[in-house]
Design a protein around this motif. Structure first.
Motif, PDB file in Angstrom:
ATOM      1  N   PRO A   1      -4.352   6.021   6.761  1.00 37.59           N
ATOM      2  CA  PRO A   1      -3.924   4.408   6.850  1.00 37.59           C
ATOM      3  C   PRO A   1      -3.297   4.071   5.901  1.00 37.59           C
ATOM      4  CG  PRO A   1      -6.747   5.266   7.233  1.00 37.59           C
ATOM      5  CD  PRO A   1      -5.409   6.350   6.232  1.00 37.59           C
ATOM      6  N   HIS A   2      -3.016   4.636   4.403  1.00 33.19           N
ATOM      7  CA  HIS A   2      -2.837   4.029   3.601  1.00 33.19           C
ATOM      8  C   HIS A   2      -0.548   4.430   3.552  1.00 33.19           C
ATOM      9  CE1 HIS A   2      -5.921   3.661   0.670  1.00 33.19           C
ATOM     10  NE2 HIS A   2      -6.414   4.545   1.174  1.00 33.19           N
ATOM     11  N   TRP A   3       0.139   5.001   4.719  1.00 33.80           N
ATOM     12  CA  TRP A   3       0.765   5.150   5.295  1.00 33.80           C
ATOM     13  C   TRP A   3       1.819   4.360   5.588  1.00 33.80           C
ATOM     14  CZ3 TRP A   3      -0.207  10.978   6.176  1.00 33.80           C
ATOM     15  CH2 TRP A   3      -0.253  11.314   5.416  1.00 33.80           C
ATOM     16  N   LEU A   4       0.604   3.695   6.798  1.00 34.61           N
ATOM     17  CA  LEU A   4       1.375   2.458   7.481  1.00 34.61           C
ATOM     18  C   LEU A   4       2.333   1.322   6.580  1.00 34.61           C
ATOM     19  CD1 LEU A   4      -1.620   2.497   9.932  1.00 34.61           C
ATOM     20  CD2 LEU A   4      -0.001   3.535   9.766  1.00 34.61           C
ATOM     21  N   LEU A   5       1.662   0.561   6.347  1.00 35.77           N
ATOM     22  CA  LEU A   5       2.555  -0.234   4.978  1.00 35.77           C
ATOM     23  C   LEU A   5       3.355   0.081   3.972  1.00 35.77           C
ATOM     24  CD1 LEU A   5       2.762  -3.066   4.367  1.00 35.77           C
ATOM     25  CD2 LEU A   5       0.541  -2.626   2.557  1.00 35.77           C
TER      26      LEU A   5
ATOM     27  N   GLY B   1      -0.437  20.116   1.748  1.00 28.03           N
ATOM     28  CA  GLY B   1      -1.368  19.938   3.086  1.00 28.03           C
ATOM     29  C   GLY B   1      -1.168  18.542   3.371  1.00 28.03           C
ATOM     30  N   GLN B   2      -1.235  17.651   2.363  1.00 26.85           N
ATOM     31  CA  GLN B   2      -0.541  15.947   2.407  1.00 26.85           C
ATOM     32  C   GLN B   2       1.063  16.082   2.997  1.00 26.85           C
ATOM     33  OE1 GLN B   2      -1.747  11.346   0.332  1.00 26.85           O
ATOM     34  NE2 GLN B   2      -2.277  13.738  -0.690  1.00 26.85           N
ATOM     35  N   VAL B   3       1.981  16.921   2.354  1.00 32.55           N
ATOM     36  CA  VAL B   3       2.552  16.989   1.956  1.00 32.55           C
ATOM     37  C   VAL B   3       3.447  17.042   3.370  1.00 32.55           C
ATOM     38  CG1 VAL B   3       4.741  17.851   1.540  1.00 32.55           C
ATOM     39  CG2 VAL B   3       4.001  16.847  -0.365  1.00 32.55           C
ATOM     40  N   THR B   4       2.807  17.635   4.465  1.00 36.69           N
ATOM     41  CA  THR B   4       3.008  18.596   5.686  1.00 36.69           C
ATOM     42  C   THR B   4       2.653  17.167   6.785  1.00 36.69           C
ATOM     43  OG1 THR B   4       2.322  20.619   5.026  1.00 36.69           O
ATOM     44  CG2 THR B   4       2.575  20.341   7.461  1.00 36.69           C
ATOM     45  N   ALA B   5       1.524  16.645   6.349  1.00 36.91           N
ATOM     46  CA  ALA B   5       1.113  15.770   7.122  1.00 36.91           C
ATOM     47  C   ALA B   5       2.189  14.429   6.948  1.00 36.91           C
ATOM     48  CB  ALA B   5      -0.094  14.760   6.634  1.00 36.91           C
ATOM     49  N   LEU B   6       2.437  14.520   5.458  1.00 34.40           N
ATOM     50  CA  LEU B   6       3.569  13.442   5.425  1.00 34.40           C
ATOM     51  C   LEU B   6       5.324  13.744   6.160  1.00 34.40           C
ATOM     52  CD1 LEU B   6       2.751  11.784   1.953  1.00 34.40           C
ATOM     53  CD2 LEU B   6       3.190  10.089   3.833  1.00 34.40           C
TER      54      LEU B   6
END
Length: 255
Positions: free
Chosen positions: A57-61, A226-231
């Motif tokens: 949710p923090h990536w949407l903006l 892991g977060q890098v992959t998702a991003l």
């Protein structure tokens, strides 16, 4: 005087030698280093999974900011490229010296890396989307303006000469003849440039220009692979969506 075929052979030999020398200089022939790098890459790939998308949710903006940067920078680049194209093509330039100066400015803008521009503008106006938008717009003018000027020079000269013969000025020829003739090719370029700016906007986020790139570089600094992959997956989907929209727009506008 060497025969043409001999000159071609010598040119190909020189190009081949330059390629081999460049590959050697950058280390592409360093087999041991490449082997160690492949092993390290395999270890890194193992750390990229499983994905960690809890913060989505923090990536949407930031993702929306990146999209806005790409759209705004492309629109600004087109607005600045039109007068540059007017001055840089030989059919509407008021004087050859003006045309050469305009071409020189376009070459300079194209030579400046957008990342360097973003760093300078971040230092000048602060962090956020504004420096990223301005950096991409300025860099894009060099390419878009050059393409527009060259497309106008290669357009059919008869309509322009016919309008000149009626007493029309250069601006009227530019607006009523050259722009309509070159519009399909120019629209094609604009949408391609939008795709390019979308990808570049992600990179510029790493230097404080805002957008999803800021989230990506933060995850890298924390070694949260892991977060890098998702991003990266989110970025891939966003770029693919922009490419699809751009492709559909090109089909509709250039029919």
């Amino acid at each position: 005087m060497l025969p043409p075929l001999r000159r071609v052979h010598l040119l190909l030999l020189a190009i081949g030698a330059a390629v081999v020398l460049s590959c050697w200089q950058v280390g592409l022939f360093d087999v041991q280093r490449l082997r160690d790098g492949a092993q390290g890459l395999g270890d890194l790939l193992g750390e990229l999974f499983p994905l960690r998308a809890q913060r989505w949710p923090h990536w949407l903006l930031p993702l929306w900011d990146t999209l806005c940067i790409s759209v705004a920078s492309t629109a600004l680049a087109v607005a600045l490229s039109l007068p540059m194209a007017f001055l840089a093509n030989r059919r509407t330039a008021p004087h050859p010296l003006v045309r050469h100066l305009a071409r020189g400015v376009l070459n300079l803008l194209r030579a400046l890396p957008d990342l360097l521009l973003a760093l300078l503008l971040v230092a000048a106006v602060g962090f956020g989307q504004l420096p990223g938008t301005m950096a991409l717009a300025v860099h894009s003018v060099g390419m878009v303006g050059k393409f527009m000027a060259e497309a106008m020079e290669q357009a059919d000269p008869d309509p322009a000469e016919a309008l000149f013969s009626t007493g029309a000025d250069r601006l009227q020829v530019f607006v009523h003849v050259l722009l309509p003739q070159c519009l399909p090719a120019m629209l094609d370029l604009v949408f391609y440039r939008w795709e390019f700016n979308m990808r570049s906007a992600i990179v510029l986020g790493a230097v404080g220009a805002g957008g999803i790139g800021t989230e990506l570089i933060s995850a890298l600094r924390l070694l949260d692979y892991g977060q890098v992959t998702a991003l990266l997956l989110v970025v891939f989907l966003a770029v693919a969506l922009v490419d699809q929209i751009s492709s559909q727009c090109r089909k509709n506008f250039t029919r």
